[in-house]
Write a protein that holds these residues in place. Structure first.
Motif, short mmCIF file in Angstrom:
data_model
loop_
_atom_site.label_atom_id
_atom_site.label_comp_id
_atom_site.label_asym_id
_atom_site.label_seq_id
_atom_site.Cartn_x
_atom_site.Cartn_y
_atom_site.Cartn_z
N GLU A 61 -12.39 -10.99 -8.22
CA GLU A 61 -11.79 -12.32 -8.40
C GLU A 61 -11.86 -13.13 -7.11
OE1 GLU A 61 -10.40 -14.10 -11.04
OE2 GLU A 61 -11.53 -12.59 -12.13
N ARG A 62 -11.66 -12.46 -5.99
CA ARG A 62 -11.75 -13.17 -4.71
C ARG A 62 -13.13 -13.77 -4.50
NH1 ARG A 62 -11.29 -9.41 0.39
NH2 ARG A 62 -13.49 -9.14 -0.12
N ASP A 63 -14.16 -12.99 -4.82
CA ASP A 63 -15.53 -13.47 -4.65
C ASP A 63 -15.81 -14.65 -5.58
OD1 ASP A 63 -15.92 -11.52 -2.77
OD2 ASP A 63 -16.97 -10.14 -4.11
N LYS A 64 -15.33 -14.58 -6.81
CA LYS A 64 -15.54 -15.68 -7.76
C LYS A 64 -14.80 -16.93 -7.32
CE LYS A 64 -14.42 -13.29 -11.53
NZ LYS A 64 -14.19 -12.99 -12.97
N LEU A 65 -13.59 -16.75 -6.82
CA LEU A 65 -12.79 -17.88 -6.37
C LEU A 65 -13.46 -18.59 -5.19
CD1 LEU A 65 -10.13 -19.39 -6.85
CD2 LEU A 65 -9.03 -17.80 -5.24
N VAL A 66 -13.99 -17.82 -4.27
CA VAL A 66 -14.69 -18.40 -3.11
C VAL A 66 -15.87 -19.25 -3.58
CG1 VAL A 66 -16.13 -17.86 -1.11
CG2 VAL A 66 -13.96 -16.66 -1.45
N LEU A 67 -16.67 -18.71 -4.49
CA LEU A 67 -17.84 -19.44 -4.98
C LEU A 67 -17.45 -20.76 -5.65
CD1 LEU A 67 -20.09 -16.60 -6.47
CD2 LEU A 67 -20.58 -18.03 -4.47
N LYS A 68 -16.41 -20.73 -6.47
CA LYS A 68 -15.99 -21.93 -7.18
C LYS A 68 -15.38 -22.97 -6.23
CE LYS A 68 -17.06 -20.56 -11.38
NZ LYS A 68 -16.03 -20.06 -12.29
N LEU A 69 -14.63 -22.53 -5.26
CA LEU A 69 -13.99 -23.46 -4.33
C LEU A 69 -15.00 -24.19 -3.46
CD1 LEU A 69 -10.83 -21.43 -3.20
CD2 LEU A 69 -10.84 -23.56 -4.50
N LYS A 70 -16.13 -23.56 -3.19
CA LYS A 70 -17.15 -24.18 -2.36
C LYS A 70 -17.74 -25.43 -3.01
CE LYS A 70 -18.68 -20.12 0.26
NZ LYS A 70 -19.78 -19.15 0.51
N ASP A 71 -17.55 -25.59 -4.30
CA ASP A 71 -18.10 -26.75 -5.01
C ASP A 71 -17.28 -28.02 -4.80
OD1 ASP A 71 -20.17 -25.24 -6.03
OD2 ASP A 71 -19.12 -24.74 -7.88
N PHE A 72 -16.06 -27.88 -4.29
CA PHE A 72 -15.19 -29.04 -4.11
C PHE A 72 -15.53 -29.78 -2.82
CE2 PHE A 72 -12.67 -26.32 -6.94
CZ PHE A 72 -12.32 -27.24 -7.94
N ASP A 73 -15.60 -31.11 -2.90
CA ASP A 73 -15.96 -31.92 -1.73
C ASP A 73 -14.94 -31.81 -0.61
OD1 ASP A 73 -18.23 -32.76 -3.03
OD2 ASP A 73 -17.33 -34.64 -3.77
N PHE A 74 -13.68 -31.58 -0.97
CA PHE A 74 -12.63 -31.54 0.06
C PHE A 74 -12.53 -30.18 0.75
CE2 PHE A 74 -10.67 -31.01 -4.17
CZ PHE A 74 -10.19 -29.71 -4.06
N VAL A 75 -13.34 -29.23 0.33
CA VAL A 75 -13.39 -27.92 0.99
C VAL A 75 -14.48 -27.95 2.06
CG1 VAL A 75 -13.88 -25.47 0.71
CG2 VAL A 75 -12.46 -26.66 -0.97
N LEU A 76 -14.06 -27.79 3.32
CA LEU A 76 -15.00 -27.82 4.44
C LEU A 76 -15.53 -26.45 4.79
CD1 LEU A 76 -13.06 -30.31 6.76
CD2 LEU A 76 -14.91 -30.83 5.14
N ASP A 77 -14.69 -25.43 4.64
CA ASP A 77 -15.12 -24.07 4.99
C ASP A 77 -14.19 -23.07 4.33
OD1 ASP A 77 -16.59 -22.05 6.11
OD2 ASP A 77 -16.01 -22.46 8.20
N ILE A 78 -14.71 -21.90 4.03
CA ILE A 78 -13.91 -20.78 3.55
C ILE A 78 -14.26 -19.59 4.43
CG2 ILE A 78 -13.33 -19.29 1.61
CD1 ILE A 78 -14.28 -21.50 -0.26
N TYR A 79 -13.26 -19.07 5.12
CA TYR A 79 -13.52 -18.02 6.10
C TYR A 79 -13.67 -16.65 5.42
CZ TYR A 79 -12.09 -21.74 9.22
OH TYR A 79 -12.00 -22.94 9.88
N PRO A 80 -14.52 -15.79 5.94
CA PRO A 80 -14.68 -14.45 5.35
C PRO A 80 -13.35 -13.71 5.31
CG PRO A 80 -16.38 -14.90 6.99
CD PRO A 80 -15.38 -16.00 7.11
N SER A 81 -13.11 -13.01 4.22
CA SER A 81 -11.82 -12.34 4.05
C SER A 81 -11.98 -10.87 3.71
CB SER A 81 -11.01 -13.02 2.94
OG SER A 81 -9.80 -12.33 2.70
N ASP A 82 -11.15 -10.04 4.34
CA ASP A 82 -11.01 -8.63 4.00
C ASP A 82 -9.62 -8.38 3.39
OD1 ASP A 82 -13.43 -7.42 4.53
OD2 ASP A 82 -12.98 -7.01 6.63
N ALA A 83 -9.00 -9.44 2.90
CA ALA A 83 -7.63 -9.34 2.40
C ALA A 83 -7.56 -9.83 0.95
CB ALA A 83 -6.69 -10.15 3.30
#
Length: 348
Positions: A268-290
């Motif tokens: 779910e974390r991986d899917k959420l990251v991919l979907k969030l990257k599509d939003f214009d207001f998202v500048l970066d998503i940092y790698p997570s081990d959590a």
């Protein structure tokens, strides 16, 4: 070279711990008239009229099986926060000693330092959210007793470089605390395996995250026998209540279910990251081990308030050092994550 007697507070060296009724008698008896308990029971379906095991023996034995660590190397606290506080009270002289923190990091380290009147020296992480080993080394002096390192780190989500931690362990004469609250979600191996290598290592974990027992307040610290003995001497006699001990022990039998949850959450974390990257207001998503992600946005406060209006609560970390403009988003259930994404599509 680490010597616990060189950093232990003098009053703790001489402390005679409280001796409870359950410390003085071991085993089972038919009649208990030693602890001034209510012999008639409890006004509940289950009786909690007897004091709990002060050393949580059964829980520790089960954790010993799971973690591969002898029970004598395990401390259980009322959440990890109690373990943090006990380390301050055991090793740091108020108004004299100092500890080193590496922000951005878990806020309770600094809160505990302030409560105990201990200076908190801050050496910020690098732009890559890794340790500034040289800066930490320069900040250490003869009164530095503890260094706190959260890995995977909260709020950034990344794991800290293992070699850097080992460099500090090998060269610091105080205690290094590696807080692994999120280790179950990480690709990195736990530092518990290094306890026999480093006498000055304390590893903290918790049942609050992957195990889903945040409401029970059961934190763990793993360390050398001599450090654990000190922590047990300083802790309140019955710091883990009977209900928490029983329920924790029951939960610790369900490792297969927890592992299944972890696997689903990481997907779910991986899917959420991919979907969030599509939003214009998202500048970066940092790698997570959590079980959360740190998302840099164009307007963290505005997005946070917008989501609150729809009953969705994330964490605004935009005022935290090196996290400007960032939201910390916990990975929820598939339905919760989908609702978050659908709501963000409405944000203008």
């Amino acid at each position: 070279m680490f010597d616990i007697n060189n950093i232990l507070r003098e009053n703790i060296k001489n402390l005679v711990p409280y001796s409870s009724a359950r410390d003085e008698f071991k085993g089972e008896a038919s009649i208990y008239l030693d602890a001034n308990e209510n012999a008639f029971g409890s006004p509940l379906d289950k009786a909690y009229n007897r004091y709990p095991d002060p050393m949580q023996y059964q829980v520790k034995m089960r954790l010993s099986e799971i973690k591969g660590v002898p029970a004598r190397n395990i401390f259980l606290g009322n959440g990890s926060d109690e373990a943090i506080d006990i380390l301050f009270r055991s090793f740091c002289n108020p108004g004299v000693d100092n500890v080193i923190l590496v922000p951005p990091t878990y806020g309770m380290y600094e809160v505990s330092a302030n409560i105990n009147d201990v200076e908190a020296r801050k050496v910020p992480l690098t732009e890559e959210y890794q340790l500034n080993v040289e800066g930490i080394s320069e900040a250490i002096d003869k009164n530095t007793k503890l260094i706190f390192i959260c890995s995977p780190n909260n709020p950034t989500g990344n794991s800290i470089n293992r070699d850097d931690i080992e460099t500090l362990l090998a060269n610091f004469s105080g205690i290094i605390v590696v807080d692994e609250a999120y280790i179950n979600f990480s690709r990195q191996k736990t530092f518990i395996q290094e306890l026999t290598e480093y006498a000055n290592l304390v590893v903290m974990q918790t049942l609050s995250k992957a195990w889903g027992l945040a409401g029970l307040r059961v934190g763990m610290a793993f360390a050398s026998e001599e450090i654990i003995e000190v922590m047990n001497k300083v802790k309140p006699p019955y710091n883990i209540n009977e209900a928490s001990q029983q329920l924790a022990l029951q939960a610790l039998q369900n490792t297969d279910l927890v592992n299944l949850w972890i696997k689903e959450l990481l997907a779910e974390r991986d899917k959420l990251v991919l979907k969030l990257k599509d939003f214009d207001f998202v500048l970066d998503i940092y790698p997570s081990d959590a079980n959360f992600i740190l998302v840099k946005t164009t307007d963290a406060k505005g997005i946070y308030n917008f989501l609150v209006g729809y009953g969705i609560i994330v964490r605004d970390r935009s005022k935290v050092e090196l996290c400007q403009g960032s939201l910390r988003i916990t990975v929820g259930t598939p339905d919760e994550n989908q609702k978050l994404l659908e709501t963000l599509q409405l944000y203008k």
